[in-house]
Enzyme design. Structure first.
Site, PDB file in Angstrom:
ATOM      1  N   TYR A   1       0.860  -1.182   0.000  1.00 35.50           N
ATOM      2  CA  TYR A   1       0.000   0.000   0.000  1.00 35.50           C
ATOM      3  C   TYR A   1       0.891   1.224   0.000  1.00 35.50           C
ATOM      4  O   TYR A   1       1.823   1.307   0.805  1.00 35.50           O
ATOM      5  CB  TYR A   1      -0.893  -0.021   1.244  1.00 35.50           C
ATOM      6  CG  TYR A   1      -1.797   1.179   1.413  1.00 35.50           C
ATOM      7  CD1 TYR A   1      -2.960   1.317   0.651  1.00 35.50           C
ATOM      8  CD2 TYR A   1      -1.511   2.167   2.347  1.00 35.50           C
ATOM      9  CE1 TYR A   1      -3.800   2.415   0.820  1.00 35.50           C
ATOM     10  CE2 TYR A   1      -2.340   3.262   2.526  1.00 35.50           C
ATOM     11  CZ  TYR A   1      -3.484   3.378   1.758  1.00 35.50           C
ATOM     12  OH  TYR A   1      -4.319   4.461   1.924  1.00 35.50           O
TER      13      TYR A   1
ATOM     14  N   ASP B   1       9.603   2.530  -0.842  1.00 38.57           N
ATOM     15  CA  ASP B   1       8.633   3.198   0.030  1.00 38.57           C
ATOM     16  C   ASP B   1       9.012   2.873   1.469  1.00 38.57           C
ATOM     17  O   ASP B   1       8.693   1.804   1.986  1.00 38.57           O
ATOM     18  CB  ASP B   1       7.218   2.709  -0.300  1.00 38.57           C
ATOM     19  CG  ASP B   1       6.163   3.325   0.624  1.00 38.57           C
ATOM     20  OD1 ASP B   1       6.544   3.937   1.649  1.00 38.57           O
ATOM     21  OD2 ASP B   1       4.961   3.179   0.317  1.00 38.57           O
TER      22      ASP B   1
ATOM     23  N   LYS C   1       5.576   9.200   8.380  1.00 40.01           N
ATOM     24  CA  LYS C   1       5.403   8.687   9.745  1.00 40.01           C
ATOM     25  C   LYS C   1       6.451   9.240  10.721  1.00 40.01           C
ATOM     26  O   LYS C   1       6.330  10.367  11.170  1.00 40.01           O
ATOM     27  CB  LYS C   1       5.353   7.166   9.717  1.00 40.01           C
ATOM     28  CG  LYS C   1       4.156   6.683   8.848  1.00 40.01           C
ATOM     29  CD  LYS C   1       3.741   5.283   9.141  1.00 40.01           C
ATOM     30  CE  LYS C   1       2.724   4.759   8.154  1.00 40.01           C
ATOM     31  NZ  LYS C   1       1.331   4.960   8.508  1.00 40.01           N
TER      32      LYS C   1
HETATM   33  N1  HOZ Z   1      -1.272   3.842   6.226  1.00 41.43           N
HETATM   34  C1  HOZ Z   1      -1.559   3.249   7.504  1.00 41.43           C
HETATM   35  C2  HOZ Z   1      -0.920   1.927   7.623  1.00 41.43           C
HETATM   36  N2  HOZ Z   1      -1.430   0.959   6.785  1.00 41.43           N
HETATM   37  C3  HOZ Z   1      -2.987   3.114   7.774  1.00 41.43           C
HETATM   38  C4  HOZ Z   1      -3.533   4.393   8.158  1.00 41.43           C
HETATM   39  C5  HOZ Z   1      -4.916   4.482   7.700  1.00 41.43           C
HETATM   40  O1  HOZ Z   1      -5.253   3.930   6.645  1.00 41.43           O
HETATM   41  O2  HOZ Z   1      -5.663   5.108   8.432  1.00 41.43           O
END
Ligand code: HOZ
Length: 435
Positions: A151, A246, A274
Site C-alpha cells: 500500500y 517506500d 510517519k
Molecule cells: N497507512 C496506515 C498503515 N497501513 C494506515 C492508516 C490508515 O489507513 O488510516
C-alpha cells in the site's frame, strides 16, 4: 463487550461514536479506524503517553500500533512536545521558506545518503504519488510496477491490489478509479523476481519504476527474501527504470537509515513519512539529484503544497530524528529486544495451546498471522484465519492491549515499551489464546 473484560464499559466512547457518525462516513476519518474487520467498538482516545493510550472511559491500553508507525519514541515524548510548543509560538504556518526545512533535510540526508535532494510533503500518499509522477517524467515512460498487498497511499494509480484498509475490507481496488488510470499499474506478487523480469519482457522500454515496500507492512509484516531487493535493484538498472523504496513505515524504524541501510540496497528514490514528522503530518520523497532536479521550478514535473515543510512538522521531525541519531546505539538494540520478547513470547504461548501462528518480524515491526504459514507474499498472508485474528484482537483489547485492527497491518513497538509492557502483553495473550 465480554462480561469478563478487564476494562470499563465503553459508554463514553459509544456516545462519541454516535456523534461522529453524524459527521463522518462510517464515523471515521480513515476506514481502518472503524474496526470493521475485527468487530467490537473502537474506543475513543482521550490522550496518550509513552507506551499507553487512554480512552474516554478511563481505560488504559498498551499501544501496539503506535499511530500506525510514527510514535517510535512513545507518545508525548517531552523533547518533541517542547519543540512543537516552541515552534507554535512562532506561528503554525508560513507558506514560504524557512530555516527549519533545511535543518530537517540535513538530518534526513545524514541517515539516508541516497537522498541527495528531497521535497517535503504532508502524507505518504502525496510522497508516493509525487515519486511516481517524477519517475514517469524522468524516464518518459508510463507503466509502473507495484506489488500485491503493498500500500502506497490512496492515489488512483496505486490502489490496484493494494494492502492496508483495501485488503482489510476485501476491496479489489476502488470505485472511482478510471480503468485508463489503473491500466498502467502492473501489480505483481511480492518476493518473486521472475514476475518482475516477465513484466519488463512484456513491456520493453515502457516501465518507469518499480515501487516497493522493502519490508511489507501493509499486508501485515512480510520480510524480503534473501537477495530479493538486490534483485529488484539489478533489474531496474538493467532496464533503465527507477527503483523507488517506500520507506514510509520502515524509514528511521528498522535502522536509522531504514531498510536500505539494513539490507544494503541503494534506490533511485525513497519515500518517507510517519517517524519523519514525529507524529505530525509530514512526509518526503527524495533521491538522486539528477532525478529530483526534474521537479518544478527547475524542471517540467509539477508538484506543490501549501503546508509542505510546515514549521511545526519540521520541528517535531527534527526533535525526533536528533534523538534517534544521538541515541542510535541504545534505541535500535532496545527496540529489537523488546519487540522480540513480545512477538516471540506470544508465539510460544500460541504453540503451547496449539493455535497455528506465524510470527513475522523485522526489528520493531511485526505481525502474528493466524496461519501455519509460511507468509512470503499477499497470497500466503491471505491464507490467515481472519476470524481467529478478529477474536484475538477483541480479547486483547478487552484485556488492555490495543493491536492494529486488521490481520493485514503491522504492529509497532516504541522505546517507551519495556519489561512491564512485555509482561502485560503476555498476560493478555495467555488469556486471549486459551479461551
Ligand atoms: N497507512 C496506515 C498503515 N497501513 C494506515 C492508516 C490508515 O489507513 O488510516
Amino acid at each position: 463487550m465480554r462480561s469478563d473484560s478487564r476494562i470499563n464499559p465503553l459508554a463514553h466512547s459509544l456516545d462519541l461514536a454516535r456523534r461522529a457518525e453524524e459527521f463522518f462516513p462510517g464515523g471515521v476519518n480513515s476506514p481502518v479506524r472503524a474496526f470493521r474487520a475485527v468487530g467490537g467498538d473502537p474506543p475513543f482516545v482521550a490522550r496518550a503517553e509513552g507506551a499507553y493510550l487512554f480512552d474516554a472511559d478511563g481505560n488504559r491500553y498498551v499501544d501496539l500500533f503506535g499511530s500506525w508507525g510514527p510514535m517510535v519514541l512513545g507518545h508525548a515524548f517531552p523533547p518533541v512536545v517542547e519543540a512543537i510548543r516552541e515552534a507554535a509560538g512562532r506561528s503554525a504556518s508560513f507558506g514560504t521558506s524557512h530555516a527549519g526545512e533545511a535543518n530537517l533535510a540535513e538530518l534526513v540526508r545524514r541517515c539516508f545518503p541516497s537522498v541527495e535532494k528531497m521535497r517535503f510533503v504532508n502524507s505518504g500518499t502525496e510522497a508516493c504519488m509525487s515519486a511516481i509522477r517524477l519517475a514517469r517524467g524522468f524516464t518518459g515512460r508510463n507503466f509502473i510496477i507495484k506489488f500485491e498487498g503493498c500500500y502506497h497511499g490512496h492515489a488512483d494509480a496505486l490502489l490496484v491490489k493494494a494492502g492496508s484498509g483495501v485488503a482489510t475490507l476485501g476491496i479489489p481496488g476502488s470505485a472511482g478509479v478510471p480503468a485508463e488510470t489503473a491500466q498502467h499499474t502492473l501489480a505483481l506478487p511480492y518476493n518473486n523476481l521472475a514476475a518482475v523480469e516477465a513484466a519488463f519482457a512484456a513491456h520493453p522500454d515502457e516501465i518507469a519504476c518499480i515501487l516497493v515496500e522493502p519490508v511489507v507492512g501493509n499486508a501485515g509484516t512480510i520480510p524480503p527474501a534473501p537477495g530479493y531487493l538486490e534483485g529488484l535493484r539489478k533489474i531496474a538498472t538493467k532496464h533503465g527504470a527507477l527503483l523507488i523504496l517506500d520507506e514510509v513505515m520502515t524509514g528511521f524504524r528498522l535502522s536509522l537509515g531504514g531498510a536500505q541501510q539494513l539490507y544494503g540496497v541503494t534506490p533511485d528514490l525513497t519515500t518517507l513519512g510517519k517517524i519523519l514528522g514525529g507524529g505530525l503530518p509530514c512526509a518526503a520523497f527524495g533521491g538522486r539529484a539528477a532525478v529530483m532536479d526534474q521537479l518544478a521550478p527547475l524542471g517540467p514535473v509539477y508538484q506543490a503544497g501549501t503546508l509542505s515543510g510546515n514549521p511545526l512538522a519540521m520541528a517535531a521531525g527534527i526533535a525526533t530524528i536528533k534523538h534517534l541519531i544521538e541515541h542510535e546505539g541504545e534505541v535500535y538494540p532496545q527496540l529489537e529486544r523488546v519487540t522480540q520478547s513480545i512477538a516471540e513470547g506470544v508465539a510460544k504461548l500460541a504453540q503451547q495451546v496449539g493455535v497455528p501462528l506465524t510470527t513475522s518480524r523485522v526489528g520493531s515491526m511485526f505481525t502474528w498471522f493466524f496461519t501455519g504459514g509460511p507468509v512470503t507474499d499477499f497470497a500466503s498472508a491471505s491464507a490467515s484465519d481472519t476470524a481467529a485474528f478478529a477474536r484475538f484482537h477483541r480479547r486483547m483489547l478487552a484485556s488492555g492491549v490495543w493491536l492494529p485492527p486488521s490481520q493485514f497491518e503491522a504492529a509497532f513497538v516504541s522505546t517507551a515499551h519495556g519489561h512491564s509492557e512485555v509482561e502485560l502483553v503476555l498476560e493478555a495473550a495467555r488469556g486471549a489464546l486459551s479461551e
